[in-house]
Design an enzyme around this catalytic site. Structure first.
Site, short mmCIF file in Angstrom:
data_model
loop_
_atom_site.label_atom_id
_atom_site.label_comp_id
_atom_site.label_asym_id
_atom_site.label_seq_id
_atom_site.Cartn_x
_atom_site.Cartn_y
_atom_site.Cartn_z
N TYR A 166 0.82 -1.20 0.00
CA TYR A 166 0.00 0.00 0.00
C TYR A 166 0.86 1.26 0.00
O TYR A 166 1.89 1.32 0.68
CB TYR A 166 -0.91 0.04 1.22
CG TYR A 166 -2.13 -0.83 1.11
CD1 TYR A 166 -3.02 -0.65 0.06
CD2 TYR A 166 -2.40 -1.81 2.05
CE1 TYR A 166 -4.16 -1.44 -0.05
CE2 TYR A 166 -3.53 -2.60 1.96
CZ TYR A 166 -4.41 -2.41 0.91
OH TYR A 166 -5.53 -3.18 0.81
N HIS A 204 -12.75 3.19 5.69
CA HIS A 204 -11.51 2.48 5.41
C HIS A 204 -11.05 1.60 6.57
O HIS A 204 -9.98 1.00 6.49
CB HIS A 204 -10.39 3.48 5.07
CG HIS A 204 -10.47 4.02 3.68
ND1 HIS A 204 -10.79 5.33 3.41
CD2 HIS A 204 -10.28 3.43 2.48
CE1 HIS A 204 -10.79 5.53 2.10
NE2 HIS A 204 -10.49 4.39 1.50
N ARG A 213 -5.47 7.55 -8.78
CA ARG A 213 -4.63 6.47 -8.30
C ARG A 213 -5.21 5.16 -8.82
O ARG A 213 -6.36 5.10 -9.28
CB ARG A 213 -4.55 6.43 -6.77
CG ARG A 213 -5.85 6.01 -6.09
CD ARG A 213 -5.75 6.05 -4.58
NE ARG A 213 -4.83 5.05 -4.06
CZ ARG A 213 -5.17 3.82 -3.66
NH1 ARG A 213 -6.45 3.43 -3.77
NH2 ARG A 213 -4.29 2.98 -3.18
N ASN A 243 -5.95 1.03 -7.84
CA ASN A 243 -6.08 0.02 -6.80
C ASN A 243 -6.41 -1.30 -7.50
O ASN A 243 -6.78 -1.31 -8.68
CB ASN A 243 -7.18 0.41 -5.81
CG ASN A 243 -7.15 -0.44 -4.56
OD1 ASN A 243 -6.11 -0.98 -4.18
ND2 ASN A 243 -8.30 -0.57 -3.90
N GLU A 301 -9.01 -0.89 -10.31
CA GLU A 301 -9.83 0.30 -10.17
C GLU A 301 -9.00 1.54 -10.50
O GLU A 301 -7.95 1.77 -9.89
CB GLU A 301 -10.34 0.43 -8.74
CG GLU A 301 -11.28 -0.67 -8.30
CD GLU A 301 -11.65 -0.57 -6.83
OE1 GLU A 301 -12.55 -1.32 -6.42
OE2 GLU A 301 -11.03 0.24 -6.10
N TYR A 336 -7.18 -9.92 3.10
CA TYR A 336 -8.11 -8.81 2.96
C TYR A 336 -8.74 -8.78 1.57
O TYR A 336 -9.93 -8.51 1.41
CB TYR A 336 -7.39 -7.48 3.24
CG TYR A 336 -8.20 -6.27 2.87
CD1 TYR A 336 -9.34 -5.93 3.60
CD2 TYR A 336 -7.83 -5.46 1.80
CE1 TYR A 336 -10.10 -4.82 3.25
CE2 TYR A 336 -8.58 -4.34 1.46
CZ TYR A 336 -9.71 -4.03 2.19
OH TYR A 336 -10.45 -2.93 1.85
N LYS A 337 -7.96 -9.07 0.55
CA LYS A 337 -8.46 -9.05 -0.82
C LYS A 337 -9.21 -10.33 -1.20
O LYS A 337 -9.70 -10.46 -2.32
CB LYS A 337 -7.29 -8.81 -1.80
CG LYS A 337 -6.69 -7.42 -1.70
CD LYS A 337 -5.52 -7.25 -2.65
CE LYS A 337 -4.89 -5.86 -2.54
NZ LYS A 337 -5.76 -4.80 -3.07
#
Length: 346
Positions: free
Chosen positions: A37, A193, A223, A225, A265, A316-317
């Protein structure tokens, strides 16, 4: 410019695919052979011709089919589009922003004519030809935010800025990566978040919020993601987890190339003039592994990124169950050669 709009599906028979031209313009999100990140925000000015960054709002071959899929989602669950009462002005801001930018970027597809508050909008790909009064909701079939986001690829979070924070007080969210507008609406930047691991401890969100609250009108930012999706399903919402969650158990060494998709994204940020709100478009791009590995550089790099991804991020993903199978499949496309700098294919 002549876009060949595809007739395809993002559910049931999953006929979605990318043309060779679309593969080459895919926004591959890794500039090196590892990922962690970071704030990674940059100005969203005009980008290279033909890239997804060329125009403020990218329109591509999937446009018509994506808008059809959005209509299906909203018919099933109208709460995917919500706006708190004080966000109506921001909705008009967003309508103006998208209409003006699309008409400038794609004059052969979209036309906006303005005579005071009497506006005429033509959307040729979707067969829309509407006259309305700017600022008068009764002259549109939906509220201004819903009207224009039913015609624009990607999700939209409309953020109110107050008390030194950003609040998700309106949005159109039908192509999200496992988060819920209905749950998040009314939350501030840190609250929505909260589930993200590692980034809080690294101070990522504190720095991001400071940057975002200082974005000026006419100076948008962007950005990238990413996550992964099994099958080219746009709607991977918590509300529909019962429809797509079990897909993660269906990955085999034989079907990785067709079923497993990198989901990227393109997140952009625009300051709105009248409301001083911030609009956060989240445009989803999908590419299956068979398409991705047509670029040798991307194949090598993604293998290394996925192989070495910290376990907290993989969890998490939602990649844990099938990551080893995909890493093994990708390893056959990694000859160990060094990769060139940057995001683009060789």
């Amino acid at each position: 410019m002549g876009i060949n709009f595809r007739k395809e599906s993002f559910r049931d028979d999953y006929t979605f695919k990318n043309s060779p031209e679309q593969i080459r313009r895919f926004p591959f999100p890794f500039h090196e052979d590892a990922y962690m990140y970071s704030v990674n925000i940059e100005p969203h000015g005009s980008g290279p011709k033909g890239s997804v960054f060329e125009h403020p709002f990218d329109v591509d071959e999937h446009y018509v089919s994506e808008m059809h899929d959005r209509a299906l989602v909203l018919a099933e669950d109208p709460l995917r589009c919500q706006s708190l009462p004080h966000m109506t002005l921001a909705g008009w801001d967003l309508l103006e922003l998208i209409m003006t930018k699309k008409a400038e970027s794609y004059p052969e597809l979209f036309t906006l004519t303005r005579n005071g508050d009497k506006w005429h909008w033509i959307n040729r790909p979707l067969g829309i030809d509407d006259h309305f009064t700017f600022g008068d909701e009764s002259t549109l079939p939906y509220g201004p935010m819903e009207y224009i986001t039913r015609q624009t690829q990607g999700d939209f979070a409309l953020l109110d800025q107050r008390d030194g924070n950003l609040w998700m007080d309106a949005g159109m969210v039908t192509t999200q990566a496992d988060w819920s507008l209905d749950f998040d609406i009314g939350m501030n930047f840190f609250e929505w978040h909260a589930p993200v691991p590692l980034a809080h401890e690294m101070g990522i969100f504190q720095r991001a919020l400071k940057f975002l609250t200082n974005i000026q009108q006419g100076q948008p930012a962007r950005r990238l993601n990413w996550t992964m999706t099994i099958n080219p399903r746009l709607d991977t919402s918590p509300e529909n987890f019962h429809k797509w969650g079990t897909d993660r158990t269906t990955v085999t060494p034989e079907n990785v190339g067709d079923k497993v998709h990198l989901r990227v994204e393109l997140q952009t940020f625009f300051r709105l003039p009248r409301s001083n709100g911030l609009v956060f478009p989240i445009r989803c791009y999908l590419i299956k592994m068979d398409e991705l590995v047509t670029s040798r550089k991307w194949a090598r790099r993604f293998h290394r990124v996925l192989r070495d991804l910290p376990n907290e991020l993989a969890e998490y993903k939602g990649l844990t169950r099938y990551r080893p199978t995909v890493v093994e499949w990708l390893s056959k496309h990694d000859d160990g050669a060094p990769t060139s700098p940057g995001f683009g294919p060789d």
